[in-house]
Design a protein around this motif. Sequence first.
Motif, PDB file in Angstrom:
ATOM      1  N   ARG A 137       0.831  -1.207   0.000  1.00  0.00           N
ATOM      2  CA  ARG A 137       0.000   0.000   0.000  1.00  0.00           C
ATOM      3  C   ARG A 137       0.863   1.254   0.000  1.00  0.00           C
ATOM      4  O   ARG A 137       0.549   2.230  -0.678  1.00  0.00           O
ATOM      5  N   MET A 141       0.651   3.901  -3.016  1.00  0.00           N
ATOM      6  CA  MET A 141       0.076   5.205  -2.698  1.00  0.00           C
ATOM      7  C   MET A 141       1.036   6.348  -3.003  1.00  0.00           C
ATOM      8  O   MET A 141       0.618   7.444  -3.368  1.00  0.00           O
ATOM      9  N   ASP A 190      -4.131   0.384  -5.269  1.00  0.00           N
ATOM     10  CA  ASP A 190      -3.739   0.120  -3.891  1.00  0.00           C
ATOM     11  C   ASP A 190      -4.864  -0.433  -3.032  1.00  0.00           C
ATOM     12  O   ASP A 190      -4.665  -0.708  -1.844  1.00  0.00           O
ATOM     13  N   ARG A 191      -6.041  -0.637  -3.595  1.00  0.00           N
ATOM     14  CA  ARG A 191      -7.141  -1.263  -2.852  1.00  0.00           C
ATOM     15  C   ARG A 191      -7.479  -2.650  -3.385  1.00  0.00           C
ATOM     16  O   ARG A 191      -8.419  -3.292  -2.895  1.00  0.00           O
ATOM     17  N   ARG A 193      -6.774  -6.308  -3.371  1.00  0.00           N
ATOM     18  CA  ARG A 193      -6.062  -7.199  -2.452  1.00  0.00           C
ATOM     19  C   ARG A 193      -5.154  -8.189  -3.172  1.00  0.00           C
ATOM     20  O   ARG A 193      -4.142  -8.618  -2.627  1.00  0.00           O
ATOM     21  N   LEU A 196      -2.057  -6.165  -3.998  1.00  0.00           N
ATOM     22  CA  LEU A 196      -1.300  -5.941  -2.768  1.00  0.00           C
ATOM     23  C   LEU A 196      -0.521  -7.182  -2.363  1.00  0.00           C
ATOM     24  O   LEU A 196       0.643  -7.107  -1.962  1.00  0.00           O
TER      25      LEU A 196
END
Length: 226
Positions: A137, A141, A190-191, A193, A196
């Motif tokens: 993240r 970001m 970045d959201r 999963r 990530l």
Amino acid sequence: MSRFVVLKVLLGPLLKLLLRPRVEGLERIPASGPVILAGNHLTFIDSVILPLVCERQVFFIGKDEYVKGRSLKGRLMAWFFTAVGMIPVDRDGGRGGVAALMTGRRVLERGDMFGIYPEGTRSPDGRLYRGRTGIARLTLMTGAPVVPFAMIGTDRVQPGGRGLPRLGAGRRITVRFGDPLDFSRYEGMDRDRYVLRAVTDEVMTDVMRLSGQEYVDMYATKARAA
């Protein structure tokens, strides 16, 4: 002159004399701009050695209890930890992770270096454990590159993360840096999963390669609780 520079001038030569750290790949860290240093975590002194071997100051999250002491010893500890780059954060409770993430984001957005241990805690047995996705993240970001690193031998110098370091033959420390990792291809995701997890696993793969540790596909906190 900043407290970090004072500390490095005072402790740098002593560190080299007593622990004789071997530093490999230091030139791979970008000379300017936001950078995330992500590596393994074997013992407490990792967070002392890493900032002292880097040419740029490294900021990292630490327990706020380290700077709360009001005795002379407590005040000296607070000066030392903040000088070495520690940013105290209350990590207890449900919002501790969010506070740590936002602190790291602020460090990177002002163009500094932020150090993070993706495992989230010290390894309980010297093996490398599954990384938590906060590292992913942060890089997505901020757009900051990730430089993986490995601490090698620090657990032999300070077993269990407690007490004074043990000096002597056979306990030499190596700090090894890898090539910067660029995840700009995942910008704006970045959201997600799955993204990530993929980013985190890529970072941990490089850390494993640098450290030579055996990898365990579970969280270190779970292993500690078992």
